[in-house]
Motif scaffolding. Structure first.
Motif, PDB file in Angstrom:
ATOM      1  N   TRP A 189       0.799  -1.211   0.000  1.00 20.05           N
ATOM      2  CA  TRP A 189       0.000   0.000   0.000  1.00 20.05           C
ATOM      3  C   TRP A 189       0.841   1.275   0.000  1.00 20.05           C
ATOM      4  CZ3 TRP A 189      -3.664  -2.083  -2.106  1.00 20.05           C
ATOM      5  CH2 TRP A 189      -4.174  -3.316  -1.705  1.00 20.05           C
ATOM      6  N   GLU A 190       1.951   1.319   0.731  1.00 22.77           N
ATOM      7  CA  GLU A 190       2.798   2.513   0.688  1.00 22.77           C
ATOM      8  C   GLU A 190       3.395   2.695  -0.706  1.00 22.77           C
ATOM      9  OE1 GLU A 190       5.706   2.866   3.793  1.00 22.77           O
ATOM     10  OE2 GLU A 190       4.247   2.286   5.326  1.00 22.77           O
ATOM     11  N   GLU A 191       3.838   1.605  -1.306  1.00 18.94           N
ATOM     12  CA  GLU A 191       4.374   1.671  -2.666  1.00 18.94           C
ATOM     13  C   GLU A 191       3.264   2.044  -3.652  1.00 18.94           C
ATOM     14  OE1 GLU A 191       7.633   0.766  -4.147  1.00 18.94           O
ATOM     15  OE2 GLU A 191       8.325   1.174  -2.115  1.00 18.94           O
ATOM     16  N   LEU A 192       2.050   1.562  -3.413  1.00 19.16           N
ATOM     17  CA  LEU A 192       0.928   1.937  -4.277  1.00 19.16           C
ATOM     18  C   LEU A 192       0.726   3.447  -4.243  1.00 19.16           C
ATOM     19  CD1 LEU A 192      -1.508   1.356  -6.106  1.00 19.16           C
ATOM     20  CD2 LEU A 192      -2.859   1.040  -4.007  1.00 19.16           C
ATOM     21  N   ALA A 193       0.726   4.042  -3.056  1.00 15.41           N
ATOM     22  CA  ALA A 193       0.544   5.488  -2.950  1.00 15.41           C
ATOM     23  C   ALA A 193       1.628   6.221  -3.742  1.00 15.41           C
ATOM     24  CB  ALA A 193       0.564   5.912  -1.484  1.00 15.41           C
ATOM     25  N   MET A 194       2.866   5.778  -3.604  1.00 14.61           N
ATOM     26  CA  MET A 194       3.970   6.403  -4.331  1.00 14.61           C
ATOM     27  C   MET A 194       3.761   6.268  -5.844  1.00 14.61           C
ATOM     28  SD  MET A 194       8.029   5.471  -4.176  1.00 14.61           S
ATOM     29  CE  MET A 194       7.832   3.847  -4.925  1.00 14.61           C
ATOM     30  N   HIS A 195       3.321   5.090  -6.293  1.00 11.72           N
ATOM     31  CA  HIS A 195       3.158   4.874  -7.730  1.00 11.72           C
ATOM     32  C   HIS A 195       1.884   5.505  -8.287  1.00 11.72           C
ATOM     33  CE1 HIS A 195       6.755   2.847  -8.975  1.00 11.72           C
ATOM     34  NE2 HIS A 195       6.762   2.243  -7.794  1.00 11.72           N
ATOM     35  N   ILE A 196       0.907   5.787  -7.445  1.00 11.53           N
ATOM     36  CA  ILE A 196      -0.241   6.575  -7.917  1.00 11.53           C
ATOM     37  C   ILE A 196       0.230   7.987  -8.220  1.00 11.53           C
ATOM     38  CG2 ILE A 196      -2.404   7.660  -7.168  1.00 11.53           C
ATOM     39  CD1 ILE A 196      -3.062   4.928  -5.823  1.00 11.53           C
ATOM     40  N   ARG A 197       1.044   8.552  -7.331  1.00  9.82           N
ATOM     41  CA  ARG A 197       1.610   9.885  -7.597  1.00  9.82           C
ATOM     42  C   ARG A 197       2.444   9.843  -8.881  1.00  9.82           C
ATOM     43  NH1 ARG A 197       2.393   9.217  -2.102  1.00  9.82           N
ATOM     44  NH2 ARG A 197       1.019  10.525  -0.856  1.00  9.82           N
ATOM     45  N   ALA A 202      -7.065  -0.300  -2.202  1.00  4.68           N
ATOM     46  CA  ALA A 202      -6.422   0.512  -3.236  1.00  4.68           C
ATOM     47  C   ALA A 202      -7.205   1.798  -3.490  1.00  4.68           C
ATOM     48  CB  ALA A 202      -6.281  -0.286  -4.529  1.00  4.68           C
ATOM     49  N   PHE A 203      -8.523   1.713  -3.544  1.00  6.41           N
ATOM     50  CA  PHE A 203      -9.330   2.916  -3.733  1.00  6.41           C
ATOM     51  C   PHE A 203      -9.161   3.881  -2.563  1.00  6.41           C
ATOM     52  CE2 PHE A 203     -11.578   0.923  -7.261  1.00  6.41           C
ATOM     53  CZ  PHE A 203     -11.880   2.018  -8.061  1.00  6.41           C
ATOM     54  N   LYS A 204      -9.131   3.341  -1.338  1.00  4.34           N
ATOM     55  CA  LYS A 204      -8.918   4.195  -0.166  1.00  4.34           C
ATOM     56  C   LYS A 204      -7.541   4.856  -0.235  1.00  4.34           C
ATOM     57  CE  LYS A 204     -11.893   1.599   2.944  1.00  4.34           C
ATOM     58  NZ  LYS A 204     -11.930   0.642   4.060  1.00  4.34           N
ATOM     59  N   THR A 205      -6.538   4.098  -0.666  1.00  9.30           N
ATOM     60  CA  THR A 205      -5.183   4.635  -0.790  1.00  9.30           C
ATOM     61  C   THR A 205      -5.152   5.746  -1.827  1.00  9.30           C
ATOM     62  OG1 THR A 205      -4.230   2.503  -0.135  1.00  9.30           O
ATOM     63  CG2 THR A 205      -2.780   4.042  -1.316  1.00  9.30           C
ATOM     64  N   ALA A 206      -5.751   5.513  -2.982  1.00 12.03           N
ATOM     65  CA  ALA A 206      -5.787   6.533  -4.043  1.00 12.03           C
ATOM     66  C   ALA A 206      -6.557   7.763  -3.579  1.00 12.03           C
ATOM     67  CB  ALA A 206      -6.401   5.957  -5.310  1.00 12.03           C
ATOM     68  N   GLN A 207      -7.665   7.548  -2.905  1.00 11.64           N
ATOM     69  CA  GLN A 207      -8.466   8.665  -2.404  1.00 11.64           C
ATOM     70  C   GLN A 207      -7.636   9.526  -1.445  1.00 11.64           C
ATOM     71  OE1 GLN A 207     -11.804   7.483   0.086  1.00 11.64           O
ATOM     72  NE2 GLN A 207     -13.108   8.956  -0.986  1.00 11.64           N
ATOM     73  N   GLN A 208      -6.866   8.878  -0.585  1.00  9.25           N
ATOM     74  CA  GLN A 208      -6.019   9.615   0.356  1.00  9.25           C
ATOM     75  C   GLN A 208      -4.924  10.388  -0.389  1.00  9.25           C
ATOM     76  OE1 GLN A 208      -4.238   7.199   3.411  1.00  9.25           O
ATOM     77  NE2 GLN A 208      -3.057   8.893   4.234  1.00  9.25           N
ATOM     78  N   ASP A 219      -4.539  17.470  -3.340  1.00  6.39           N
ATOM     79  CA  ASP A 219      -5.448  18.599  -3.454  1.00  6.39           C
ATOM     80  C   ASP A 219      -5.211  19.603  -2.324  1.00  6.39           C
ATOM     81  OD1 ASP A 219      -6.508  17.423  -5.705  1.00  6.39           O
ATOM     82  OD2 ASP A 219      -8.309  16.656  -4.671  1.00  6.39           O
ATOM     83  N   ASN A 220      -5.004  19.112  -1.121  1.00  7.61           N
ATOM     84  CA  ASN A 220      -4.757  20.001   0.019  1.00  7.61           C
ATOM     85  C   ASN A 220      -3.411  20.700  -0.085  1.00  7.61           C
ATOM     86  OD1 ASN A 220      -7.235  19.566   1.184  1.00  7.61           O
ATOM     87  ND2 ASN A 220      -6.512  17.978   2.565  1.00  7.61           N
ATOM     88  N   ALA A 221      -2.418  20.001  -0.630  1.00  8.77           N
ATOM     89  CA  ALA A 221      -1.092  20.612  -0.790  1.00  8.77           C
ATOM     90  C   ALA A 221      -1.115  21.711  -1.855  1.00  8.77           C
ATOM     91  CB  ALA A 221      -0.054  19.542  -1.175  1.00  8.77           C
ATOM     92  N   ALA A 222      -1.994  21.558  -2.822  1.00  3.44           N
ATOM     93  CA  ALA A 222      -2.085  22.547  -3.902  1.00  3.44           C
ATOM     94  C   ALA A 222      -2.709  23.846  -3.411  1.00  3.44           C
ATOM     95  CB  ALA A 222      -2.898  21.975  -5.071  1.00  3.44           C
TER      96      ALA A 222
END
Length: 150
Positions: free
Chosen positions: A92-100, A131-137, A143-146
């Motif tokens: 899941w941590e790698e998934l978050a990185m690869h979604i970015r 995975a959907f929860k990870t992508a949503q986060q 969005d918040n950083a922007a």
């Protein structure tokens, strides 16, 4: 239309029979920075020590220099495959990185959603749910950083 066969560099990315280990590493580092962002790579390098240094070197040379530099498929396709692999194995941590990274590589949020829907069938609904929860986060953090629109 050219009938000439692609040269070895075109077929194999930076991994050539005459390539030095440093050339492969350097080529991998270029792609790693382009895909993951300089800040992420700088953090990973700043955190390496005698225990993790060989691992960081290996992933830069083999994954980024050996695979991600190859021209055979697009970076978008590589991101789609990588996202699927992360979901299939529950990384899941790698998934978050690869979604970015997938967004950096030009995939849209809708395309990532479609990839995750596909994983529900082939990797299982519970994995796709996470995975959907990870992508949503990830999207929420981005969005918040922007900040608010001007």
């Amino acid at each position: 239309m050219s009938g000439a066969a692609p040269n070895r560099r075109e077929r194999n990315g930076v991994v050539q029979p005459d390539a030095t280990s440093q050339e492969i590493y350097d080529g991998g580092m270029v792609v790693r920075r382009e895909v993951l962002g300089a800040a992420h790579v700088d953090r990973a390098n700043a955190n390496k020590d005698g225990f993790t240094e060989d691992f960081q070197d290996m992933i830069t040379r083999i994954a980024w220099g050996g695979i991600w530099t190859r021209p055979g498929i697009s970076r978008q396709m590589r991101s789609a495959v990588t996202i699927t692999a992360m979901v299939a194995h529950g990384h899941w941590e790698e998934l978050a990185m690869h979604i970015r990274a997938a967004l950096t590589n030009g995939l849209s949020r809708d395309e990532i959603k479609e990839i995750l829907l596909q994983t529900a069938i082939y990797c299982g609904v519970p994995s796709a749910n996470t995975a959907f929860k990870t992508a949503q986060q990830v999207f929420h953090e981005m969005d918040n950083a922007a900040g608010p629109p001007n």
